[in-house]
Design a protein around this motif. Structure first.
Motif, PDB file in Angstrom:
ATOM      1  N   GLY A 305       0.993  -1.421  -0.284  1.00 35.37           N
ATOM      2  CA  GLY A 305      -0.535   0.256   0.297  1.00 35.37           C
ATOM      3  C   GLY A 305       0.499   0.849   0.282  1.00 35.37           C
ATOM      4  O   GLY A 305       1.918   0.922  -0.375  1.00 35.37           O
ATOM      5  N   LYS A 306       0.138   2.369   0.926  1.00 36.30           N
ATOM      6  CA  LYS A 306       0.850   3.715   0.863  1.00 36.30           C
ATOM      7  C   LYS A 306       1.570   3.812   2.488  1.00 36.30           C
ATOM      8  O   LYS A 306       0.552   3.468   3.210  1.00 36.30           O
ATOM      9  N   LEU A 307       2.501   5.314   2.555  1.00 37.25           N
ATOM     10  CA  LEU A 307       2.685   5.562   4.175  1.00 37.25           C
ATOM     11  C   LEU A 307       3.305   6.743   3.459  1.00 37.25           C
ATOM     12  O   LEU A 307       3.960   7.336   2.890  1.00 37.25           O
ATOM     13  N   THR A 308       2.679   7.316   4.229  1.00 35.03           N
ATOM     14  CA  THR A 308       3.203   8.760   4.869  1.00 35.03           C
ATOM     15  C   THR A 308       4.009   9.328   5.918  1.00 35.03           C
ATOM     16  O   THR A 308       3.894   8.801   6.691  1.00 35.03           O
ATOM     17  N   VAL A 309       5.260   9.696   5.668  1.00 38.00           N
ATOM     18  CA  VAL A 309       6.563  10.101   6.333  1.00 38.00           C
ATOM     19  C   VAL A 309       6.207  11.384   6.326  1.00 38.00           C
ATOM     20  O   VAL A 309       6.135  12.310   5.441  1.00 38.00           O
ATOM     21  N   TRP A 310       6.629  11.580   7.761  1.00 38.04           N
ATOM     22  CA  TRP A 310       6.842  13.577   7.693  1.00 38.04           C
ATOM     23  C   TRP A 310       8.045  13.504   7.710  1.00 38.04           C
ATOM     24  O   TRP A 310       9.327  13.164   9.138  1.00 38.04           O
ATOM     25  N   LEU A 311       8.869  14.094   7.466  1.00 36.42           N
ATOM     26  CA  LEU A 311      10.813  14.765   7.834  1.00 36.42           C
ATOM     27  C   LEU A 311      10.671  16.039   8.496  1.00 36.42           C
ATOM     28  O   LEU A 311      10.232  17.034   7.447  1.00 36.42           O
ATOM     29  N   LEU A 312      11.927  16.942   9.046  1.00 31.01           N
ATOM     30  CA  LEU A 312      12.158  18.087   8.771  1.00 31.01           C
ATOM     31  C   LEU A 312      12.880  18.104   7.498  1.00 31.01           C
ATOM     32  O   LEU A 312      13.701  17.137   6.952  1.00 31.01           O
ATOM     33  N   HIS A 313      12.272  19.011   6.971  1.00 29.91           N
ATOM     34  CA  HIS A 313      13.165  19.447   5.678  1.00 29.91           C
ATOM     35  C   HIS A 313      14.334  19.444   5.272  1.00 29.91           C
ATOM     36  O   HIS A 313      15.247  18.819   4.569  1.00 29.91           O
ATOM     37  N   ARG A 314      15.282  20.027   6.752  1.00 32.63           N
ATOM     38  CA  ARG A 314      16.525  19.693   5.919  1.00 32.63           C
ATOM     39  C   ARG A 314      16.890  17.945   6.266  1.00 32.63           C
ATOM     40  O   ARG A 314      18.359  17.489   5.534  1.00 32.63           O
ATOM     41  N   ASP A 315      16.211  17.189   6.729  1.00 33.40           N
ATOM     42  CA  ASP A 315      16.589  15.971   6.537  1.00 33.40           C
ATOM     43  C   ASP A 315      16.201  15.482   5.472  1.00 33.40           C
ATOM     44  O   ASP A 315      16.874  14.655   5.095  1.00 33.40           O
ATOM     45  N   TRP A 316      15.023  16.230   5.003  1.00 36.07           N
ATOM     46  CA  TRP A 316      15.107  15.118   3.811  1.00 36.07           C
ATOM     47  C   TRP A 316      16.034  15.566   2.572  1.00 36.07           C
ATOM     48  O   TRP A 316      16.097  14.904   1.791  1.00 36.07           O
ATOM     49  N   MET A 317      15.816  16.877   2.671  1.00 37.88           N
ATOM     50  CA  MET A 317      17.345  17.346   1.772  1.00 37.88           C
ATOM     51  C   MET A 317      19.055  16.828   1.988  1.00 37.88           C
ATOM     52  O   MET A 317      19.703  16.294   0.451  1.00 37.88           O
ATOM     53  N   LYS A 318      19.223  16.075   2.884  1.00 32.71           N
ATOM     54  CA  LYS A 318      20.641  15.445   3.754  1.00 32.71           C
ATOM     55  C   LYS A 318      19.959  14.160   2.973  1.00 32.71           C
ATOM     56  O   LYS A 318      21.619  13.662   2.180  1.00 32.71           O
ATOM     57  N   LEU A 319      19.285  13.345   2.806  1.00 31.40           N
ATOM     58  CA  LEU A 319      18.563  12.463   1.774  1.00 31.40           C
ATOM     59  C   LEU A 319      19.710  12.487  -0.103  1.00 31.40           C
ATOM     60  O   LEU A 319      19.487  10.958  -0.146  1.00 31.40           O
ATOM     61  N   GLY A 320      18.965  13.444  -0.442  1.00 32.45           N
ATOM     62  CA  GLY A 320      19.781  13.383  -1.933  1.00 32.45           C
ATOM     63  C   GLY A 320      18.782  12.252  -2.582  1.00 32.45           C
ATOM     64  O   GLY A 320      19.339  12.087  -3.266  1.00 32.45           O
ATOM     65  N   VAL A 321      17.749  12.081  -2.301  1.00 37.63           N
ATOM     66  CA  VAL A 321      16.946  11.594  -3.454  1.00 37.63           C
ATOM     67  C   VAL A 321      15.491  12.833  -4.028  1.00 37.63           C
ATOM     68  O   VAL A 321      15.181  13.703  -3.435  1.00 37.63           O
ATOM     69  N   LYS A 322      15.197  11.299  -4.769  1.00 32.18           N
ATOM     70  CA  LYS A 322      14.192  12.667  -5.795  1.00 32.18           C
ATOM     71  C   LYS A 322      12.979  11.543  -5.957  1.00 32.18           C
ATOM     72  O   LYS A 322      12.937  10.553  -5.568  1.00 32.18           O
ATOM     73  N   THR A 323      11.523  12.477  -6.160  1.00 37.43           N
ATOM     74  CA  THR A 323      10.672  11.528  -7.171  1.00 37.43           C
ATOM     75  C   THR A 323      10.523   9.812  -7.589  1.00 37.43           C
ATOM     76  O   THR A 323      11.877  10.716  -8.267  1.00 37.43           O
ATOM     77  N   GLY A 324      10.228   9.107  -7.020  1.00 34.30           N
ATOM     78  CA  GLY A 324      10.488   7.864  -8.229  1.00 34.30           C
ATOM     79  C   GLY A 324      11.036   7.103  -7.639  1.00 34.30           C
ATOM     80  O   GLY A 324      11.705   5.790  -8.398  1.00 34.30           O
ATOM     81  N   GLU A 325      12.490   7.881  -6.957  1.00 35.15           N
ATOM     82  CA  GLU A 325      13.571   7.280  -6.440  1.00 35.15           C
ATOM     83  C   GLU A 325      12.619   5.742  -5.172  1.00 35.15           C
ATOM     84  O   GLU A 325      11.859   5.716  -5.080  1.00 35.15           O
TER      85      GLU A 325
END
Ligand SMILES: Nc1ncnc2c1ncn2[C@@H]1O[C@H](COP(=O)(O)OP(=O)(O)OP(=O)(O)O)[C@@H](O)[C@H]1O
Length: 341
Positions: A305-325
């Motif tokens: 199914g699907k999952l929703t995740v909330w991250l601090l924006h700076r933590d999201w940026m550190k991951l270096g991934v984008k939509t589709g990956e």
């Protein structure tokens, strides 16, 4: 003064609206009745105030039943959403209304009005007419008028709902402060869960005329007793799995548990999930990313199914991934709750 509601049932036009309500409110406690529109919050508040006939059960203040007492003899005062002030009268006349009924001498009355205006931060407004005041100021007058009756229990029916956000916060802080200083027992109706969590000692979450859970805000939020409570209090993810041999096992997470064997759903708030790019098992595809200021909401798709995740924006940026990956996830299972299917 404490308030006890025992097995209370109330019918309106022959329809049962309140079904077996049980609540104990301690002296000096601030509780909120929270729930969706039409669940019976106002009906319960009016029943406490004596404005509605009750069919079954009992309402007590300390050890005395007030179920059959007239509203003015109960020691409760209710502030309605529409305030019900007298628009052509002055602030002073509005506030001293209950004192006029008690025939309190003029001098004492004036002194008390002055005191109450100070309490609600409207000093010097005695002679102002209600129609010449702002919404926020009117709310304060309504509060002062309620306090003038020296209530044992203050009942508030969505008192701040007509105010803009800043004023709402200000009024909520003021009521909370008065509640502490005057040791008032307060019951407030609201459908705003953030407001309820912020100001209440305990919350009674209602649905369809019943109390689903009566608990401290942290417990209602992090330890909901049912899916209905979990869903009302905020966004959730449900992960399907099984308990076998003392472990909850699912595609996304597995951990030890004392629960009986069977099918379960693990409830996890979006903030209890983090993303990783280190894991070998990257099986969650990033479907959508929504920027929400300090946080980012990430929607993931996987086999179950699907999952929703909330991250601090700076933590999201550190991951270096984008939509589709693809990414991996880590779930803090201590923040999850298992509901049997
Ligand atoms: N006078 C009435 N006669 C018949 N039914 C009523 C009456 N007043 C309210 N009801 C019904 O009782 C139920 C509970 O209403 P109540 O006003 O207590 O809900 P509420 O939770 O306070 O809703 P809201 O958040 O919209 O104010 C609703 O289904 C409503 O339609």
């Amino acid at each position: 003064m404490s308030l006890t509601i025992k097995e209370l049932c109330v019918d309106l036009q022959k329809i049962r609206i309140l079904k077996n309500i049980n609540l104990e409110i301690r002296t000096g406690e601030f509780i909120s009745l929270l729930g969706a529109s039409g669940c019976g919050k106002t009906t319960l508040l009016k029943s406490i105030a004596g404005l509605l006939e009750t069919q079954e059960g009992d309402i007590r203040i300390d050890d005395t039943s007030i179920t059959n007492l007239a509203p003015e003899k109960r020691g409760t005062v209710i502030v309605f959403q529409d305030l019900r002030l007298f628009p052509h009268m002055t602030v002073e006349q509005n506030i001293s209304f209950s004192m006029d009924l008690k025939k309190i001498p003029k001098k004492d009355k004036q002194a008390r009005v002055g005191e109450l205006l100070k309490v609600v931060q409207l000093e010097g407004f005695e002679k102002r007419k209600i129609q010449e005041m702002s919404g926020g100021q009117r709310q304060r007058v309504a509060l002062a008028r309620a306090l003038a009756a020296d209530p044992k229990i203050l009942l508030l029916d969505e008192p701040f709902s007509s105010l803009d956000e800043n004023l709402r916060c200000e009024m909520a802080d003021l009521v909370r402060k008065l509640h502490h200083e005057m040791e008032l027992t307060v019951v407030m109706v609201t459908h705003d869960k953030e407001e309820a969590m912020k100001v209440s000692d305990r919350i009674a979450l209602m649905k369809a005329g019943e109390v689903l859970q009566y608990d401290k805000p942290e417990r209602i939020f992090y330890h909901p007793e049912s899916r209905a409570v979990a869903d009302y209090m905020g966004q959730t993810n449900y992960i399907l799995g099984k308990v076998e041999n003392g472990r909850f096992v699912s595609r996304a997470v597995s951990f030890e548990t004392q629960k009986a064997e069977g099918e379960y759903e693990l409830m996890v708030r979006p903030s209890a999930i983090t993303l990783t790019v280190d894991e070998t098992e990257r099986m969650y595809q990033i479907e959508e990313v929504m920027f929400e200021g300090e946080t980012a909401e990430i929607l993931l798709k996987y086999a179950d199914g699907k999952l929703t995740v909330w991250l601090l924006h700076r933590d999201w940026m550190k991951l270096g991934v984008k939509t589709g990956e693809l990414v991996g996830i880590k779930i803090d299972e201590r923040q999850g709750i298992l509901f049997q299917k």
